[in-house]
Motif scaffolding. Structure first.
Motif, PDB file in Angstrom:
ATOM      1  N   ASP A  54       0.815  -1.219   0.000  1.00 33.30           N
ATOM      2  CA  ASP A  54       0.000   0.000   0.000  1.00 33.30           C
ATOM      3  C   ASP A  54       0.848   1.268   0.000  1.00 33.30           C
ATOM      4  O   ASP A  54       0.350   2.345   0.300  1.00 33.30           O
ATOM      5  N   GLU A  55       2.134   1.145  -0.344  1.00 35.49           N
ATOM      6  CA  GLU A  55       3.017   2.309  -0.428  1.00 35.49           C
ATOM      7  C   GLU A  55       3.670   2.383  -1.796  1.00 35.49           C
ATOM      8  O   GLU A  55       3.843   1.371  -2.470  1.00 35.49           O
ATOM      9  N   LEU A  81      -0.778   9.394  -9.586  1.00 32.68           N
ATOM     10  CA  LEU A  81      -1.348   9.227  -8.249  1.00 32.68           C
ATOM     11  C   LEU A  81      -2.737   8.603  -8.324  1.00 32.68           C
ATOM     12  O   LEU A  81      -3.098   7.779  -7.475  1.00 32.68           O
ATOM     13  N   ALA A  82      -3.507   8.962  -9.336  1.00 30.17           N
ATOM     14  CA  ALA A  82      -4.832   8.359  -9.506  1.00 30.17           C
ATOM     15  C   ALA A  82      -4.700   6.866  -9.777  1.00 30.17           C
ATOM     16  O   ALA A  82      -5.440   6.047  -9.208  1.00 30.17           O
ATOM     17  N   ARG A  83      -3.757   6.493 -10.629  1.00 26.75           N
ATOM     18  CA  ARG A  83      -3.534   5.062 -10.915  1.00 26.75           C
ATOM     19  C   ARG A  83      -3.058   4.328  -9.672  1.00 26.75           C
ATOM     20  O   ARG A  83      -3.476   3.196  -9.408  1.00 26.75           O
ATOM     21  N   ALA A  84      -2.176   4.966  -8.905  1.00 29.95           N
ATOM     22  CA  ALA A  84      -1.694   4.341  -7.674  1.00 29.95           C
ATOM     23  C   ALA A  84      -2.847   4.144  -6.686  1.00 29.95           C
ATOM     24  O   ALA A  84      -2.959   3.091  -6.052  1.00 29.95           O
ATOM     25  N   THR A  85      -3.711   5.142  -6.572  1.00 30.23           N
ATOM     26  CA  THR A  85      -4.873   5.040  -5.685  1.00 30.23           C
ATOM     27  C   THR A  85      -5.757   3.870  -6.104  1.00 30.23           C
ATOM     28  O   THR A  85      -6.187   3.071  -5.264  1.00 30.23           O
ATOM     29  N   VAL A  92       2.368   7.772  -0.576  1.00 31.20           N
ATOM     30  CA  VAL A  92       3.388   7.951  -1.609  1.00 31.20           C
ATOM     31  C   VAL A  92       4.513   8.782  -1.012  1.00 31.20           C
ATOM     32  O   VAL A  92       4.264   9.807  -0.364  1.00 31.20           O
ATOM     33  N   PHE A  93       5.725   8.350  -1.244  1.00 28.09           N
ATOM     34  CA  PHE A  93       6.920   9.025  -0.737  1.00 28.09           C
ATOM     35  C   PHE A  93       7.750   9.538  -1.901  1.00 28.09           C
ATOM     36  O   PHE A  93       7.693   9.002  -3.005  1.00 28.09           O
ATOM     37  N   LEU A 139      -2.980   9.008   0.431  1.00 29.82           N
ATOM     38  CA  LEU A 139      -3.997   8.963  -0.627  1.00 29.82           C
ATOM     39  C   LEU A 139      -5.283   8.354  -0.100  1.00 29.82           C
ATOM     40  O   LEU A 139      -5.241   7.495   0.759  1.00 29.82           O
ATOM     41  N   PRO A 140      -6.437   8.668  -0.678  1.00 30.07           N
ATOM     42  CA  PRO A 140      -6.619   9.821  -1.548  1.00 30.07           C
ATOM     43  C   PRO A 140      -6.872  11.052  -0.689  1.00 30.07           C
ATOM     44  O   PRO A 140      -7.982  11.269  -0.229  1.00 30.07           O
ATOM     45  N   GLU A 141      -5.829  11.788  -0.421  1.00 35.50           N
ATOM     46  CA  GLU A 141      -5.943  12.982   0.411  1.00 35.50           C
ATOM     47  C   GLU A 141      -6.333  14.170  -0.428  1.00 35.50           C
ATOM     48  O   GLU A 141      -7.308  14.836  -0.184  1.00 35.50           O
TER      49      GLU A 141
END
Length: 144
Positions: A54-55, A81-85, A92-93, A139-141
């Motif tokens: 989840d990272e 970021l949308a794809r990662a979410t 995400v770092f 995410l999703p912040e």
């Protein structure tokens, strides 16, 4: 998360325009094809994230110098970021040079917050080494 096969030569050329110490086409292809990789690219730039569980970590965001401050980096980051979410990433770092005000402003707009520092992380050749700021986004912040 899975990456699509990249045009590694094109990515390497973009990376070479964006950074003094560019990555090779072979390195970029290998990273982009790893399980958990997220690659978003367009003609003037690309971003590559690596997710585990989840990272995820932003490995690189490269934007052609002539296209900077035109929204390219923000578009690429929001898509990645949308794809990662969607793939279940919760945090995400990334590292950013403490003297890179434009990148820091972009990451702040996206909701990243500083969590630490790596002393003398970036080698600038004859110039003194530069610290890296460690940033994190939950995410999703907020995807600016």
């Amino acid at each position: 998360m899975s990456a699509r096969a990249p045009d590694a030569g094109r990515l390497a050329a973009l990376h070479a325009e964006a950074f003094a110490t560019p990555w090779t086409a072979e390195d970029l292809a290998a990273l982009a094809m790893r399980p958990g990789a997220v690659l978003e690219a367009e003609s003037d730039g690309f971003v590559l994230l690596q997710g585990v569980g989840d990272e995820a970590e932003v490995l690189t965001l490269a934007v052609r110098p002539a296209a900077r401050r035109q929204g390219v980096g923000g578009r690429l980051m929001r898509r990645a970021l949308a794809r990662a979410t969607e793939a279940g990433v919760a945090r995400v770092f990334l590292e950013v040079a403490e003297d890179n005000d434009a990148a820091q402003a972009l990451y702040a707009r996206l909701g990243f917050a500083a969590t630490g520092r790596r002393r003398a992380y970036y080698d600038r050749g004859a110039a003194p080494r530069v610290d890296a700021l460690l940033l994190v986004l939950n995410l999703p912040e907020r995807l600016g």
